[in-house]
Design a protein around this motif. Structure first.
Motif, PDB file in Angstrom:
ATOM      1  N   LYS A   1       0.801  -1.213   0.000  1.00 26.93           N
ATOM      2  CA  LYS A   1       0.000   0.000   0.000  1.00 26.93           C
ATOM      3  C   LYS A   1       0.840   1.272   0.000  1.00 26.93           C
ATOM      4  N   MET A   2       2.132   1.145  -0.154  1.00 28.90           N
ATOM      5  CA  MET A   2       2.976   2.336  -0.116  1.00 28.90           C
ATOM      6  C   MET A   2       3.347   2.747  -1.539  1.00 28.90           C
ATOM      7  N   ASP A   3       3.551   4.042  -1.744  1.00 30.45           N
ATOM      8  CA  ASP A   3       3.985   4.526  -3.054  1.00 30.45           C
ATOM      9  C   ASP A   3       5.389   4.032  -3.387  1.00 30.45           C
ATOM     10  N   HIS A   4       6.203   3.856  -2.346  1.00 29.37           N
ATOM     11  CA  HIS A   4       7.580   3.383  -2.521  1.00 29.37           C
ATOM     12  C   HIS A   4       7.671   1.977  -1.933  1.00 29.37           C
ATOM     13  N   PHE A   5       7.989   0.982  -2.747  1.00 33.99           N
ATOM     14  CA  PHE A   5       8.041  -0.406  -2.284  1.00 33.99           C
ATOM     15  C   PHE A   5       9.153  -0.599  -1.255  1.00 33.99           C
ATOM     16  N   THR A   6       8.822  -1.143  -0.101  1.00 33.37           N
ATOM     17  CA  THR A   6       9.820  -1.401   0.936  1.00 33.37           C
ATOM     18  C   THR A   6       9.961  -2.890   1.229  1.00 33.37           C
TER      19      THR A   6
END
Length: 88
Positions: free
Chosen positions: A48-53
């Motif tokens: 759900k994040m704009d930047h994949f972690t």
């Protein structure tokens, strides 16, 4: 879950065709490699994040009858289908 002093745990990830699921397994450390038992059902990993972690798993001790106890985690190994083929 099994009642043993030493258990092996496994997490199998499936990223094919955006499936993005992980399934967990366990077995007694002395049991044959073929005796993995599923631990729950497949878990869908949702990003759900704009930047994949990345997705992470954790190991911990959860006492259910009394406070305290010890869990010792060792022999962590990471492999992919490619590395398994090379190891044989």
């Amino acid at each position: 879950m099994a009642d043993a002093d030493c258990m092996r745990l496994r997490a199998v990830y499936d990223f094919t065709d955006c499936k993005d699921e992980v399934t967990f397994f366990y077995r007694d450390a002395d049991a044959p490699e073929s005796e993995w038992c599923p631990l729950g059902t497949a878990h869908r990993m949702i990003f759900k994040m704009d930047h994949f972690t990345g997705c992470r798993i954790g190991l911990f001790l959860y006492s259910t009858k009394e406070t305290g106890g010890i869990a010792d985690f060792c022999d962590f190994a990471y492999s992919t289908p490619d590395t398994k083929e090379r190891e044989q």
